[in-house]
Design a protein around this motif. Structure first.
Motif, mmCIF file in Angstrom:
data_model
loop_
_atom_site.group_PDB
_atom_site.id
_atom_site.type_symbol
_atom_site.label_atom_id
_atom_site.label_comp_id
_atom_site.label_asym_id
_atom_site.label_seq_id
_atom_site.Cartn_x
_atom_site.Cartn_y
_atom_site.Cartn_z
ATOM 1 N N GLN B 90 0.841 -1.187 0.000
ATOM 2 C CA GLN B 90 0.000 0.000 0.000
ATOM 3 C C GLN B 90 0.878 1.239 0.000
ATOM 4 O O GLN B 90 1.630 1.478 0.939
ATOM 5 C CB GLN B 90 -0.940 -0.045 1.212
ATOM 6 C CG GLN B 90 -2.042 -1.082 0.992
ATOM 7 C CD GLN B 90 -2.772 -1.418 2.255
ATOM 8 O OE1 GLN B 90 -2.227 -1.312 3.356
ATOM 9 N NE2 GLN B 90 -4.018 -1.830 2.119
ATOM 10 N N PHE B 91 0.752 2.017 -1.070
ATOM 11 C CA PHE B 91 1.559 3.227 -1.175
ATOM 12 C C PHE B 91 0.783 4.407 -0.592
ATOM 13 O O PHE B 91 -0.419 4.537 -0.801
ATOM 14 C CB PHE B 91 1.901 3.524 -2.630
ATOM 15 C CG PHE B 91 2.890 2.564 -3.221
ATOM 16 C CD1 PHE B 91 4.220 2.597 -2.831
ATOM 17 C CD2 PHE B 91 2.491 1.643 -4.166
ATOM 18 C CE1 PHE B 91 5.144 1.717 -3.391
ATOM 19 C CE2 PHE B 91 3.416 0.761 -4.727
ATOM 20 C CZ PHE B 91 4.737 0.795 -4.333
ATOM 21 N N ALA B 113 7.548 2.301 -7.465
ATOM 22 C CA ALA B 113 6.405 2.981 -6.857
ATOM 23 C C ALA B 113 5.782 3.957 -7.843
ATOM 24 O O ALA B 113 4.555 4.044 -7.978
ATOM 25 C CB ALA B 113 6.851 3.700 -5.582
ATOM 26 N N GLN B 116 3.728 2.026 -10.266
ATOM 27 C CA GLN B 116 2.513 1.429 -9.722
ATOM 28 C C GLN B 116 1.465 2.476 -9.305
ATOM 29 O O GLN B 116 0.327 2.130 -9.011
ATOM 30 C CB GLN B 116 2.850 0.497 -8.549
ATOM 31 C CG GLN B 116 3.635 -0.734 -9.024
ATOM 32 C CD GLN B 116 3.852 -1.755 -7.922
ATOM 33 O OE1 GLN B 116 2.936 -2.062 -7.163
ATOM 34 N NE2 GLN B 116 5.053 -2.278 -7.828
ATOM 35 N N CYS B 117 1.856 3.758 -9.282
ATOM 36 C CA CYS B 117 0.908 4.821 -8.903
ATOM 37 C C CYS B 117 0.655 5.782 -10.067
ATOM 38 O O CYS B 117 0.084 6.863 -9.868
ATOM 39 C CB CYS B 117 1.450 5.591 -7.701
ATOM 40 S SG CYS B 117 1.727 4.558 -6.251
ATOM 41 N N THR B 136 12.102 4.094 -1.710
ATOM 42 C CA THR B 136 10.984 4.877 -1.176
ATOM 43 C C THR B 136 11.336 5.417 0.206
ATOM 44 O O THR B 136 10.913 6.516 0.579
ATOM 45 C CB THR B 136 9.715 4.014 -1.089
ATOM 46 O OG1 THR B 136 10.000 2.852 -0.311
ATOM 47 C CG2 THR B 136 9.219 3.600 -2.466
ATOM 48 N N ALA B 173 -2.006 3.087 -4.939
ATOM 49 C CA ALA B 173 -1.524 2.184 -5.996
ATOM 50 C C ALA B 173 -2.658 1.907 -6.978
ATOM 51 O O ALA B 173 -3.813 1.756 -6.581
ATOM 52 C CB ALA B 173 -1.023 0.871 -5.389
ATOM 53 N N ASP B 174 -2.325 1.852 -8.259
ATOM 54 C CA ASP B 174 -3.341 1.580 -9.278
ATOM 55 C C ASP B 174 -3.919 0.184 -9.099
ATOM 56 O O ASP B 174 -5.084 -0.058 -9.368
ATOM 57 C CB ASP B 174 -2.726 1.720 -10.676
ATOM 58 C CG ASP B 174 -2.233 3.149 -10.894
ATOM 59 O OD1 ASP B 174 -2.745 4.063 -10.216
ATOM 60 O OD2 ASP B 174 -1.332 3.339 -11.735
ATOM 61 N N ASN B 175 -3.117 -0.768 -8.687
ATOM 62 C CA ASN B 175 -3.579 -2.126 -8.409
ATOM 63 C C ASN B 175 -3.626 -2.274 -6.898
ATOM 64 O O ASN B 175 -2.607 -2.484 -6.245
ATOM 65 C CB ASN B 175 -2.609 -3.132 -9.023
ATOM 66 C CG ASN B 175 -3.090 -4.551 -8.814
ATOM 67 O OD1 ASN B 175 -3.858 -4.834 -7.895
ATOM 68 N ND2 ASN B 175 -2.640 -5.443 -9.679
#
Lengths: 309, 309, 309, 309
Positions: B90-91, B113, B116-117, B136, B173-175
């Protein structure tokens, strides 16, 4: 060996059959071998302790499996195969002494023999009448009777000699390579040590008749590098379409790969009937796949034990 | 336990990484966990006895296997996995305290990251510039510096807290279902007893790169009813087209079906590297195929012993 | 050919990368090849029609699959591979003209290159500091700058030449046999005819992640006598433990055995992504199993048609 | 249908056999059915055009395969099965009218019937003598003769009725569920369309008797989702240990999955003898595996054609 009662053998008779002839290839036994009229009677005599072992046919290269033998070993009280004999099926035309081939008009034999010599008869005795009787040995006995209306019998060499007949033509089977396989059957006891060229006979009942069960069984052997030299389906006698499998696997109970395959079968099958580990008559040694020797098994077990830390 | 030195753990750092966050789900250890800059340094520290165990990432549901971990465990001196941790990735977008989301112009994060975002950034911070840095956690540290030109960092929760940043947006995050799997790695020792929901990790080298070798390997598992939950090919580093297979199999060294499969692999493969039997993080128990329990194995062995007569 | 626009190629850049070097082994193209900063940008440029085709790395014998390439081809809009190139990965240490090996104190390179030359560096430049940067080509560019604090770069031959550097040591990779495989990717179009030594690349998604699904997939190939030369699992990005398989199969779309395997996969799998049939760079012809030639397929079809009576 | 000559059927006789009884379950034919003394003569009469078709036994749930039928279909000139009949084997004890069960002293029947009623005879007619003759129908005929020394015959219902005997006891088989399967055999011609519950009979000769050949054959079916409902090994009559396999596969020539399996067998086997696609007597429809319908095959072919671009 002092104290060990000498073996007496039985065979699928009467005297003069091919089984009788096959019996003569075995080492000498104590006393006269006992003929039995049916395979079932012979096997029962072993179970009852009347004879030490009995020799019965199990398979013929032309006719296929001998179902009486296969089924009795499968469904009767436990017995094991301790030896096998291969005998070329060579038919001879025997006549009463003094008979010439050209004089033969009436031939007596067993239906299987008539079928396997049909071509020769058509070519060499086109005018003769062939009558089918109960056994080739009985045919020889009948022909030996001077009052018989039959001139000649098609039978095994041993039967012709037994009834003192004269050979009129030898090797008259249309398929000269026909072979019958016989097995010597005893009550279960300690399994003889491996010779390096052994066979193990089993009957395998699947847990349920699900599609792919046979594939699963074959994979139990294949995944351990065990080849099969015979596989035959037989009905389980419960319902049409429900089969068990009679197989001969290469190898001996003492071969680790076969041991693992057997235990694998025991786990995934409804039942596995063990019918003996015994030397192959043809003494052919198996091609052993990489990684499946007893040494490979021992090395893997030793490696595995070390993993535990 | 008197006499047993307390465990000290290492992890793939620096402080504030997802691995650091995953480490917090494990029971309390002695002393501060030690961050290592690379997976290789962490694993070497275990081999050298500097730390008792190290937590490293092995697989991500979006990015795939972590090759540094897989290859080091395969080719380095023996280590074993004793535990696994699953962590949702989880970002969170963290800013310096006082920063509002609408004020963010410059974002710093790690390339993974950022990738994924990407969707969230395009939708919510279309005007911001995203810069990719080394980790990160380092991005969080940089943003925490009042003099930094960056307004916000995308990082793990633990990093934001560590550097006392303020969360501006969570779950970006997109996923949203991305998960990373971490493994705790120790020097080889006694394997912990099975829990009933276990995994065993192996690396398998085929005897030769013959066509069908992978099929053969899979059949070693399938014929014993052992399922695989992960299989990944890795180059053997010898020649292009020569692969080994990193696999996670359901079950524990003490499960007879897995034991037999392992020994089978040992016999047919060039090499099998054992990387540990350990409890599954998801505690999911395997579906056990008929005939493959330890009791079935024991029954088959007992049956087999009786065959010998 | 009049009317056919000349091809312009792109590649994974910048100029001087190994991909650039690999591109030089292809026949001359129209215009200057276009470098792209990422694999994704290069592939998108093909989809957008900016270039005719792009050369990207797909696999390295030491590092394994290039996931950026594999995933983009799998999940992006359709593209196909039309050609492959194999390039030995030979690292050279380049310095500014006039620099002697013994004077090298500061080395710049890409982390993969540093890792693959670690042994050589320890033996020959034990006192040098190695700094890891973004690409081997960029390292060469940096070293070419007379004001740079770096004395030498580890990079491809092409980069050293491009930036007019002097080779200080060649063949310095610890594994001299490392090879990278590149693929030339285009928009889908008519498939070129078979050469007899072809490969077909696919990505296979299983219908559900049931145990044994991979075995089933492999059997689709094996039952038609099609060998695989590469198989790599990749996450489907949906949930941990859900994989698809990227495979290279021997043969061409026009080989009946491969055609049947492909259609078999299409029937039993959730999805099959076709990524091209193209000539093998090594020109190695497959061993064709008995009964699997196009003539065998034609004969079987002809026999089957006659059965209908 | 004008112009179509009416069918005349033959059967394995004589009148009164179970085959005769099975024939009565088929739709009315033109003229009297013709009995043949042997299976071979009946099949030859079809080949010679004397009768349109002949009904012969092929399998019994207790005795297994009828080798005369299996071998003649395999090795003789081409014939095909167009229909199957299942008949419960119910044995009845018939006496001359006026005979009471308690008066029966002499029983005549065929050896198979004697074997299958052994338990009932021991329980209900312990004092009777059982004589084995050539067929159950012939036994009925003999008993019908007022001067016969036999009091009763064990035979089929149809035989008792034919010879106007009186039933003394019905359902006397020890296994009340025994079933015989008969097949109606014709000269090859257009195959009737599928009913959705069909069977296809084949004889498969392996290319060489290599270990694992049977596994390979089974995989040709399994990989296409085709189940087998019967598999029987038969000697090839060449050499001991060389077998061919007689199989019944679920499905019809028009089922794409079976078509592909058949062509697969044709490619990998020495010979495949097609013995007909015909409706199952039990009308049981197969469970069709995902991806193996004709529509799935058509969709895969259509997808494949599009790949070529």
């Amino acid at each position: 060996m002092p104290g060990v009662p000498p073996a007496q053998y039985g065979y699928f008779g009467p005297a003069g059959t091919f089984t009788h002839q096959a019996l003569r290839t075995l080492p000498a036994q104590h006393g006269e071998p006992v003929p039995f009229a049916t395979v079932g009677q012979g096997l029962q005599a072993v179970r009852d302790g009347e004879v030490t072992a009995v020799l019965v046919p199990i398979e013929n290269s032309v006719e296929g499996g001998v179902t009486a033998t296969l089924d009795n070993l499968t469904y009767g009280d436990p017995l094991v195969i301790t030896r096998e004999v291969l005998l070329p099926v060579q038919f001879t035309l025997f006549g009463r002494p003094g008979t010439a081939l050209r004089d033969v008009r009436q031939v007596l034999t067993h239906p299987h023999a008539a079928a396997q010599c049909r071509g020769w008869l058509a070519a060499h005795l086109p005018g003769a009448t062939v009558t089918e009787g109960g056994s080739t040995a009985a045919a020889a006995a009948e022909v030996a009777d001077p009052g018989s209306r039959f001139d000649a019998a098609i039978c095994a060499q041993v039967a012709g000699e037994l009834y003192r007949l004269a050979p009129l033509a030898t090797g008259i089977a249309d398929n000269p390579d026909a072979v019958t396989r016989f097995v010597l059957v005893s009550r279960p006891g300690p399994v003889a040590p491996p010779t390096g060229a052994d066979k193990t006979t089993l009957v395998i009942f699947m847990r349920e008749d699900h599609p792919g069960a046979l594939l699963e069984i074959l994979e139990q052997f294949a995944s351990r590098g065990v080849n099969l030299c015979r596989i035959e389906s037989r009905p389980t006698k419960r319902t049409l379409g429900d089969y068990c499998f009679s197989v001969d696997a290469e190898g001996h109970l003492d071969d680790a790969r076969l041991a693992e395959a057997l235990m694998g079968l025991h786990r995934v099958c409804a039942d596995v009937v063990f019918l003996g580990s015994y030397p192959r008559a043809d003494q052919q040694r198996p091609v052993i796949r990489v990684g499946t020797t007893n040494a490979d098994y021992a090395a893997a077990a030793s490696w595995f034990r070390r993993l535990h830390g």
